[in-house]
Design a protein around this motif. Structure first.
Motif, PDB file in Angstrom:
ATOM      1  N   VAL A  36       0.864  -1.312  -0.059  1.00 30.27           N
ATOM      2  CA  VAL A  36      -0.101  -0.054  -0.118  1.00 30.27           C
ATOM      3  C   VAL A  36       0.746   1.288  -0.041  1.00 30.27           C
ATOM      4  O   VAL A  36       0.712   2.103  -0.529  1.00 30.27           O
ATOM      5  N   ASN A  37       2.060   1.360   1.003  1.00 28.21           N
ATOM      6  CA  ASN A  37       2.863   2.511   1.029  1.00 28.21           C
ATOM      7  C   ASN A  37       3.483   2.781  -0.435  1.00 28.21           C
ATOM      8  O   ASN A  37       3.556   3.698  -0.966  1.00 28.21           O
ATOM      9  N   LEU A  78       2.571   1.531  -3.745  1.00 31.44           N
ATOM     10  CA  LEU A  78       1.733   2.115  -4.483  1.00 31.44           C
ATOM     11  C   LEU A  78       1.329   3.507  -4.231  1.00 31.44           C
ATOM     12  O   LEU A  78       1.238   4.346  -5.115  1.00 31.44           O
ATOM     13  N   ASN A  79       1.079   3.964  -2.897  1.00 34.73           N
ATOM     14  CA  ASN A  79       0.745   5.383  -2.841  1.00 34.73           C
ATOM     15  C   ASN A  79       1.988   6.243  -3.140  1.00 34.73           C
ATOM     16  O   ASN A  79       1.671   7.241  -3.377  1.00 34.73           O
ATOM     17  N   HIS A  80       3.096   5.781  -2.720  1.00 28.99           N
ATOM     18  CA  HIS A  80       4.416   6.544  -3.169  1.00 28.99           C
ATOM     19  C   HIS A  80       4.380   6.701  -4.517  1.00 28.99           C
ATOM     20  O   HIS A  80       4.660   7.964  -5.083  1.00 28.99           O
ATOM     21  N   GLY A  94       1.943   7.068  -6.672  1.00 23.16           N
ATOM     22  CA  GLY A  94       0.744   7.922  -7.194  1.00 23.16           C
ATOM     23  C   GLY A  94      -0.614   7.283  -7.408  1.00 23.16           C
ATOM     24  O   GLY A  94      -1.410   7.660  -7.776  1.00 23.16           O
ATOM     25  N   TRP A  95      -0.534   5.742  -6.897  1.00 23.82           N
ATOM     26  CA  TRP A  95      -1.811   5.057  -7.208  1.00 23.82           C
ATOM     27  C   TRP A  95      -2.479   4.889  -5.650  1.00 23.82           C
ATOM     28  O   TRP A  95      -1.884   4.066  -4.945  1.00 23.82           O
ATOM     29  N   ALA A  96      -3.435   5.496  -5.277  1.00 21.07           N
ATOM     30  CA  ALA A  96      -4.012   5.584  -4.005  1.00 21.07           C
ATOM     31  C   ALA A  96      -4.826   4.189  -3.800  1.00 21.07           C
ATOM     32  O   ALA A  96      -6.080   4.309  -4.275  1.00 21.07           O
ATOM     33  N   VAL A  97      -4.263   3.317  -2.983  1.00 17.65           N
ATOM     34  CA  VAL A  97      -4.913   2.001  -2.773  1.00 17.65           C
ATOM     35  C   VAL A  97      -5.311   2.206  -1.283  1.00 17.65           C
ATOM     36  O   VAL A  97      -4.447   2.178  -0.620  1.00 17.65           O
ATOM     37  N   PRO A  98      -6.531   1.659  -0.981  1.00 18.60           N
ATOM     38  CA  PRO A  98      -7.037   1.672   0.333  1.00 18.60           C
ATOM     39  C   PRO A  98      -6.263   0.505   1.122  1.00 18.60           C
ATOM     40  O   PRO A  98      -5.587  -0.767   0.609  1.00 18.60           O
ATOM     41  N   SER A  99      -5.851   0.469   2.468  1.00 16.51           N
ATOM     42  CA  SER A  99      -5.251  -0.484   3.317  1.00 16.51           C
ATOM     43  C   SER A  99      -6.237  -1.354   3.971  1.00 16.51           C
ATOM     44  O   SER A  99      -7.211  -0.764   4.966  1.00 16.51           O
ATOM     45  N   ALA A 128      -7.965  -3.091  -5.630  1.00 24.86           N
ATOM     46  CA  ALA A 128      -7.551  -1.693  -5.958  1.00 24.86           C
ATOM     47  C   ALA A 128      -8.413  -1.193  -7.314  1.00 24.86           C
ATOM     48  O   ALA A 128      -8.482  -1.921  -8.058  1.00 24.86           O
TER      49      ALA A 128
END
Length: 394
Positions: A305-306, A308-310, A312-317, A326
């Motif tokens: 998750v971290n 993907l978010n880093h 640029g793809w915001a994925v819920p945890s 996702a």
């Protein structure tokens, strides 16, 4: 040569399509990072393997294994359930060994449905839930699972005409593929709905232990303590990393257990007695191995998750399971095409959401079955692939 009509809905399988795409990528020299299958890469606990290995040399274990020979296993399963959920279980009438939970979910509809009867299934859902309905010549009514409803079905949306023909509802929380969880209040609502409409309530429960927030996953039988209409399937594949041993069991209403036993007796006997001894060792032995497995998947969830978010793809945890669910950016409107192209270009394999049902379109599922380092590398490759297609900006 002519075949039964019931095979028609079973002929297309998106995961077989993905397997072919992985084969093409491998043949082209790609190293495959397979995040498409929820098969744990962690080892089976040593004390479980020792029990199985010892049994191999015991000739008593070499013959057919009929129901009476499974008593010790059924007793261990009943004790485990009572200790975990606080509900008494009769090992003689309320427990049945299974060759994997998939066997139970696929065979039970044969005992419940007549041709044309409806089964109420979540959409998306695990594929064998639908497969069992097709084999029983039943009809499927799909209950959409939407993010704005926390991926829980809305029972009041089911048409009255469908309910009148329905005999069965299948739930599974923590959920595969969405990783959603359910509350005791939700299960109380589900049980009340099924009691009111004379439905069998099936709860597939392989992720009973895979919760990351310190809150245990509730059992449906806690909402149906008298086991009036419910049956629950438990698996050793996830908590004890025993997927290849194909061992699970059902607990629930004794009439449902007997009906499933009658179908099962027509198809097979039971597993090798040595596997049952290993499963007993798993249930009766130290549970630190389960906690270690859950912590491993929690760390992998955080890493992926971290990453993907880093990028640029915001994925819920998620709070449970071994998956991420996702949502694809709107530009990628075909999850199968996305996953096929991704694995052929990068070697990273994901599961397309449409493979789990119509409502899964627009999503992909990540199975966290690699180390954090490999997951982080995979996240980078995925987002780079999306950027090369000029479909996603970071």
């Amino acid at each position: 040569m002519q075949f039964a009509n019931r095979l028609a809905p079973l002929q297309t399988n998106v995961f077989a399509d993905m397997d072919r795409a992985k084969g093409r990528a491998r043949a082209a020299g790609k190293t495959i990072v397979d995040l498409s299958l929820g098969s744990s890469d962690l080892p089976t606990p040593v004390h479980v393997l020792d029990a199985i290995a010892t049994a191999v040399h015991d000739p008593i274990t070499h013959g057919y294994n009929l129901f009476e020979s499974t008593r010790a296993f059924r007793q261990a399963a009943a004790r485990w359930y009572t200790q975990k959920f606080g509900i008494a279980v009769d090992p003689e009438t309320e427990v049945l060994p299974l060759i994997g939970s998939q066997e139970g979910t696929a065979h039970l509809p044969l005992a419940i449905l007549n041709p044309g009867d409806f089964a109420l299934l979540t959409d998306p859902c695990y594929p064998s839930h639908a497969g069992g309905i097709h084999l029983a010549n039943g009809q499927i009514y799909s209950m959409p699972l939407l993010a704005e409803k926390d991926f829980l079905p809305v029972f009041s949306d089911i048409p009255t005409a469908v309910i009148a023909q329905a005999r069965l509802m299948v739930l599974s929380y923590p959920h595969n593929p969405t990783a959603a969880t359910a509350t005791p209040d939700f299960f109380a609502e589900a049980v009340a709905f099924c009691q009111k409409h004379d439905l069998v309530l099936v709860h597939d429960f392989p992720y009973a232990d895979h919760c990351f927030n310190g809150k245990p996953a509730p059992s449906v039988l806690q909402a149906d303590r008298d086991k009036t209409c419910s049956i629950e399937f438990f698996s050793f594949s996830k908590a004890y990393n025993m997927g290849g041993f194909r061992i699970a069991y059902a607990i629930g209403n004794p009439e449902l257990i007997l009906a499933l036993r009658q179908v099962k007796a027509t198809v097979d006997f039971n597993q090798y007695q040595g596997i049952l001894r290993g499963a007993i060792a798993a249930l009766n032995g130290p549970q630190d191995c389960v906690r270690a497995t859950v912590n491993t998947f929690k760390n992998r969830r955080d890493a992926m998750v971290n990453a993907l978010n880093h990028y640029g793809w915001a994925v819920p945890s998620p709070d449970a399971t071994m998956y991420l669910w996702a949502r694809l950016p709107e530009e990628f409107n075909d999850s199968i095409d996305f996953c096929v192209r991704l694995v052929e270009a990068t070697g990273v394999a994901l599961a397309p959401g449409r493979g789990f049902g119509k409502s899964g379109e627009g999503y992909v599922r990540f199975a966290l079955v690699q180390s954090p380092e490999i997951l982080e590398q995979a996240a980078q490759h995925i987002v780079e692939f999306m950027n090369r297609k000029n479909k996603f900006s970071v």
